[in-house]
Every structure is written in structure tokens, then in C-alpha cells.
Motif scaffolding. Structure first.
Motif, PDB file in Angstrom:
ATOM      1  N   SER A   1       0.842  -1.195   0.000  1.00 28.45           N
ATOM      2  CA  SER A   1       0.000   0.000   0.000  1.00 28.45           C
ATOM      3  C   SER A   1       0.875   1.242   0.000  1.00 28.45           C
ATOM      4  O   SER A   1       1.965   1.249   0.581  1.00 28.45           O
ATOM      5  CB  SER A   1      -0.896   0.030   1.235  1.00 28.45           C
ATOM      6  N   THR A   2       0.394   2.296  -0.626  1.00 27.72           N
ATOM      7  CA  THR A   2       1.117   3.570  -0.592  1.00 27.72           C
ATOM      8  C   THR A   2       0.870   4.233   0.759  1.00 27.72           C
ATOM      9  O   THR A   2      -0.068   3.864   1.495  1.00 27.72           O
ATOM     10  CB  THR A   2       0.632   4.504  -1.713  1.00 27.72           C
ATOM     11  N   GLN A   3       1.682   5.224   1.068  1.00 26.55           N
ATOM     12  CA  GLN A   3       1.512   5.942   2.323  1.00 26.55           C
ATOM     13  C   GLN A   3       0.152   6.631   2.368  1.00 26.55           C
ATOM     14  O   GLN A   3      -0.515   6.643   3.401  1.00 26.55           O
ATOM     15  CB  GLN A   3       2.639   6.971   2.519  1.00 26.55           C
ATOM     16  N   ALA A   4      -0.275   7.175   1.236  1.00 22.48           N
ATOM     17  CA  ALA A   4      -1.581   7.841   1.189  1.00 22.48           C
ATOM     18  C   ALA A   4      -2.705   6.848   1.473  1.00 22.48           C
ATOM     19  O   ALA A   4      -3.674   7.174   2.177  1.00 22.48           O
ATOM     20  CB  ALA A   4      -1.777   8.499  -0.173  1.00 22.48           C
ATOM     21  N   GLU A   5      -2.583   5.625   0.928  1.00 19.11           N
ATOM     22  CA  GLU A   5      -3.600   4.591   1.187  1.00 19.11           C
ATOM     23  C   GLU A   5      -3.617   4.206   2.660  1.00 19.11           C
ATOM     24  O   GLU A   5      -4.682   4.034   3.256  1.00 19.11           O
ATOM     25  CB  GLU A   5      -3.339   3.363   0.333  1.00 19.11           C
ATOM     26  N   LEU A   6      -2.432   4.077   3.240  1.00 19.99           N
ATOM     27  CA  LEU A   6      -2.348   3.738   4.664  1.00 19.99           C
ATOM     28  C   LEU A   6      -2.944   4.844   5.533  1.00 19.99           C
ATOM     29  O   LEU A   6      -3.644   4.581   6.507  1.00 19.99           O
ATOM     30  CB  LEU A   6      -0.896   3.461   5.067  1.00 19.99           C
ATOM     31  N   ASP A   7      -2.645   6.101   5.163  1.00 21.03           N
ATOM     32  CA  ASP A   7      -3.182   7.232   5.931  1.00 21.03           C
ATOM     33  C   ASP A   7      -4.695   7.291   5.855  1.00 21.03           C
ATOM     34  O   ASP A   7      -5.360   7.696   6.807  1.00 21.03           O
ATOM     35  CB  ASP A   7      -2.587   8.555   5.420  1.00 21.03           C
ATOM     36  N   GLY A   8      -5.275   6.863   4.732  1.00 19.80           N
ATOM     37  CA  GLY A   8      -6.720   6.922   4.547  1.00 19.80           C
ATOM     38  C   GLY A   8      -7.472   5.727   5.107  1.00 19.80           C
ATOM     39  O   GLY A   8      -8.699   5.719   5.123  1.00 19.80           O
TER      40      GLY A   8
ATOM     41  N   HIS B   1      -9.105   2.241  11.198  1.00 23.56           N
ATOM     42  CA  HIS B   1      -8.385   1.362  12.130  1.00 23.56           C
ATOM     43  C   HIS B   1      -8.711  -0.114  11.894  1.00 23.56           C
ATOM     44  O   HIS B   1      -7.821  -0.962  11.965  1.00 23.56           O
ATOM     45  CB  HIS B   1      -8.677   1.751  13.584  1.00 23.56           C
ATOM     46  N   ALA B   2      -9.950  -0.414  11.615  1.00 21.15           N
ATOM     47  CA  ALA B   2     -10.332  -1.821  11.399  1.00 21.15           C
ATOM     48  C   ALA B   2      -9.622  -2.394  10.181  1.00 21.15           C
ATOM     49  O   ALA B   2      -9.167  -3.543  10.199  1.00 21.15           O
ATOM     50  CB  ALA B   2     -11.851  -1.927  11.230  1.00 21.15           C
ATOM     51  N   ARG B   3      -9.519  -1.611   9.115  1.00 19.79           N
ATOM     52  CA  ARG B   3      -8.833  -2.079   7.900  1.00 19.79           C
ATOM     53  C   ARG B   3      -7.339  -2.250   8.170  1.00 19.79           C
ATOM     54  O   ARG B   3      -6.723  -3.206   7.709  1.00 19.79           O
ATOM     55  CB  ARG B   3      -9.077  -1.087   6.752  1.00 19.79           C
ATOM     56  N   ARG B   4      -6.746  -1.315   8.913  1.00 19.88           N
ATOM     57  CA  ARG B   4      -5.322  -1.449   9.269  1.00 19.88           C
ATOM     58  C   ARG B   4      -5.097  -2.696  10.112  1.00 19.88           C
ATOM     59  O   ARG B   4      -4.132  -3.423   9.904  1.00 19.88           O
ATOM     60  CB  ARG B   4      -4.834  -0.226  10.039  1.00 19.88           C
ATOM     61  N   ASP B   5      -5.981  -2.930  11.061  1.00 20.49           N
ATOM     62  CA  ASP B   5      -5.861  -4.125  11.904  1.00 20.49           C
ATOM     63  C   ASP B   5      -5.948  -5.392  11.057  1.00 20.49           C
ATOM     64  O   ASP B   5      -5.198  -6.340  11.265  1.00 20.49           O
ATOM     65  CB  ASP B   5      -6.944  -4.135  12.988  1.00 20.49           C
ATOM     66  N   ALA B   6      -6.879  -5.391  10.090  1.00 22.66           N
ATOM     67  CA  ALA B   6      -7.016  -6.551   9.211  1.00 22.66           C
ATOM     68  C   ALA B   6      -5.749  -6.750   8.377  1.00 22.66           C
ATOM     69  O   ALA B   6      -5.295  -7.886   8.181  1.00 22.66           O
ATOM     70  CB  ALA B   6      -8.231  -6.382   8.303  1.00 22.66           C
ATOM     71  N   LEU B   7      -5.175  -5.657   7.893  1.00 25.79           N
ATOM     72  CA  LEU B   7      -3.942  -5.733   7.108  1.00 25.79           C
ATOM     73  C   LEU B   7      -2.790  -6.264   7.961  1.00 25.79           C
ATOM     74  O   LEU B   7      -2.013  -7.118   7.519  1.00 25.79           O
ATOM     75  CB  LEU B   7      -3.592  -4.360   6.532  1.00 25.79           C
TER      76      LEU B   7
END
Length: 84
Positions: free
Chosen positions: A6-13, A16-22
Motif C-alpha cells: 500500500s502507498t503511504q496515502a492509502e495507509l493514511d486513509g 483502524h479496522a482495515r489497518r488491523d485486518a492488514l
């Protein structure tokens, strides 16, 4: 198990639930790869050509070069295991 970076912009957007899943997906992939590496390392350790143990009498008759030519040498074993 193909993960796309993922790009930094994608990560910033991300929420929390999606980040946790990733993060969980990455940890699962890391666990799978670690287990696979352990299996490959064990196979290399068991190879008499890479250890202090003497090879079997069959290996002595044929010589290690015939194993390499037939694709049974240590490098070929690791390549075959990596394809599995």
C-alpha cells in the motif's frame, strides 16, 4: 499469498479496522513463510553433503557430481522445495 504494498496515502486513509485486518494478514503471511523457511532449513541440515556426517555408501559410489547433474544436489532440493 500475493500481498500488494500500500502507498503511504492509502495507509493514511485507512480506518483502524482495515489497518488491523492488514496487520493480521501480514502476520499470517509471516508465520507461513517462517514455517516454510524452517522446513527448508531442516532439509538442508539433513543433507549429508552439507553436514559432518559421512554420506551413505550409495552416495560414495556415485559421487556428489552425479547428484548435481541429475538435479538431486542441495541447491536443486532447495529450489524444488521453494516451488512447492
Amino acid at each position: 499469498m500475493r500481498l500488494q504494498r500500500s502507498t503511504q496515502a492509502e495507509l493514511d486513509g485507512m480506518r483502524h479496522a482495515r489497518r488491523d485486518a492488514l496487520i493480521m494478514q501480514l502476520l499470517d503471511a509471516l508465520g507461513t513463510l517462517s514455517a516454510r523457511l524452517a522446513v527448508l532449513e531442516k532439509k538442508v541440515e539433513k543433507n549429508s553433503l552439507s553436514s559432518s556426517k559421512s554420506p551413505s555408501s550409495a552416495d560414495l559410489r556415485k559421487g556428489w557430481r552425479s547428484h548435481a547433474r541429475r538435479g538431486n544436489g542441495p541447491v536443486a532440493m532447495v529450489k524444488r522445495a521453494a516451488r512447492a
